[in-house]
Design a protein around this motif. Sequence first.
Motif, PDB file in Angstrom:
ATOM      1  N   ILE A 157       0.608  -1.181   0.044  1.00 11.78           N
ATOM      2  CA  ILE A 157      -0.177   0.052   0.103  1.00 11.78           C
ATOM      3  C   ILE A 157       0.689   1.309  -0.124  1.00 11.78           C
ATOM      4  O   ILE A 157       1.774   1.256   0.770  1.00 11.78           O
ATOM      5  CB  ILE A 157      -0.907   0.108   1.323  1.00 11.78           C
ATOM      6  N   GLU A 158       0.548   2.312  -0.897  1.00  8.90           N
ATOM      7  CA  GLU A 158       1.210   3.469  -0.792  1.00  8.90           C
ATOM      8  C   GLU A 158       0.339   4.443  -0.297  1.00  8.90           C
ATOM      9  O   GLU A 158      -0.842   4.804  -0.406  1.00  8.90           O
ATOM     10  CB  GLU A 158       1.518   3.733  -2.329  1.00  8.90           C
ATOM     11  N   LEU A 159       1.008   5.177   0.726  1.00 11.48           N
ATOM     12  CA  LEU A 159       0.353   6.093   1.360  1.00 11.48           C
ATOM     13  C   LEU A 159       0.816   7.525   0.832  1.00 11.48           C
ATOM     14  O   LEU A 159       2.084   7.690   0.964  1.00 11.48           O
ATOM     15  CB  LEU A 159       0.563   6.127   2.846  1.00 11.48           C
ATOM     16  N   TRP A 160       0.098   8.453   0.622  1.00  8.71           N
ATOM     17  CA  TRP A 160       0.324   9.705   0.192  1.00  8.71           C
ATOM     18  C   TRP A 160      -0.282  10.845   0.729  1.00  8.71           C
ATOM     19  O   TRP A 160      -1.712  11.023   0.894  1.00  8.71           O
ATOM     20  CB  TRP A 160       0.085   9.663  -1.444  1.00  8.71           C
ATOM     21  N   GLU A 161       0.411  12.141   1.240  1.00  4.72           N
ATOM     22  CA  GLU A 161      -0.262  13.243   1.830  1.00  4.72           C
ATOM     23  C   GLU A 161       0.256  14.354   0.778  1.00  4.72           C
ATOM     24  O   GLU A 161       1.330  14.448   0.808  1.00  4.72           O
ATOM     25  CB  GLU A 161       0.089  13.380   3.237  1.00  4.72           C
ATOM     26  N   PRO A 162      -0.823  14.851   0.057  1.00  3.13           N
ATOM     27  CA  PRO A 162      -0.389  16.005  -0.870  1.00  3.13           C
ATOM     28  C   PRO A 162       0.165  17.199  -0.003  1.00  3.13           C
ATOM     29  O   PRO A 162      -0.199  17.381   1.121  1.00  3.13           O
ATOM     30  CB  PRO A 162      -1.857  16.455  -1.349  1.00  3.13           C
ATOM     31  N   ILE A 163       1.015  17.796  -0.624  1.00  5.76           N
ATOM     32  CA  ILE A 163       1.803  18.916   0.056  1.00  5.76           C
ATOM     33  C   ILE A 163       0.817  20.430  -0.342  1.00  5.76           C
ATOM     34  O   ILE A 163       0.370  20.516  -1.563  1.00  5.76           O
ATOM     35  CB  ILE A 163       3.078  19.235  -0.267  1.00  5.76           C
TER      36      ILE A 163
END
Length: 168
Positions: A162-168
């Motif tokens: 699973i790839e976790l991504w938090e936009p900046i």
Amino acid sequence: MNKTILTLSVAILLVSCNSKTEKTNDMTEKKDQTEKPASKVDSTPKVTGVGGIFFYSENLEETQKWYEENLGIEMNDWGSSSFDSRDMDNPEQINSLQWKPFKKGDEYFSPSKKEFMINYQVQNIEGLVKKLKENGVTILDSLETYDYGKFIHILDKEGNKIELWEPI
């Protein structure tokens, strides 16, 4: 074809907004009572949406061509397609879901042996990583920051990467 999808999306958004505006005008008092205070921002470490869907393809070029010709999904320079939407709680915020086929055998999904990988958009990724470590979740790498967000990879209980991504 992408212009058609964009035009359709804008039309749906406008109809949706008009419907919401009519309901809001009829229920002004209820709206005022249910709105969250602007000073209260939710920073709970959690998933807030799907950021991407990735899968293996036996023949990458033919797969991309098939999706473009049959479903109108146009590929960008990165070999993926972006589906943009608005955040309901923050309409100025544009969310983007990435859809991308990968050549079968590409190591990006490793160590998972699955044919797919999902990217989840999250908030407070640092807090979420701390929580995951406390819960004994397998963390595959360290938190990386790029111009377009922060990323980390984990494995779920069944070995799905699973790839976790938090936009900046």
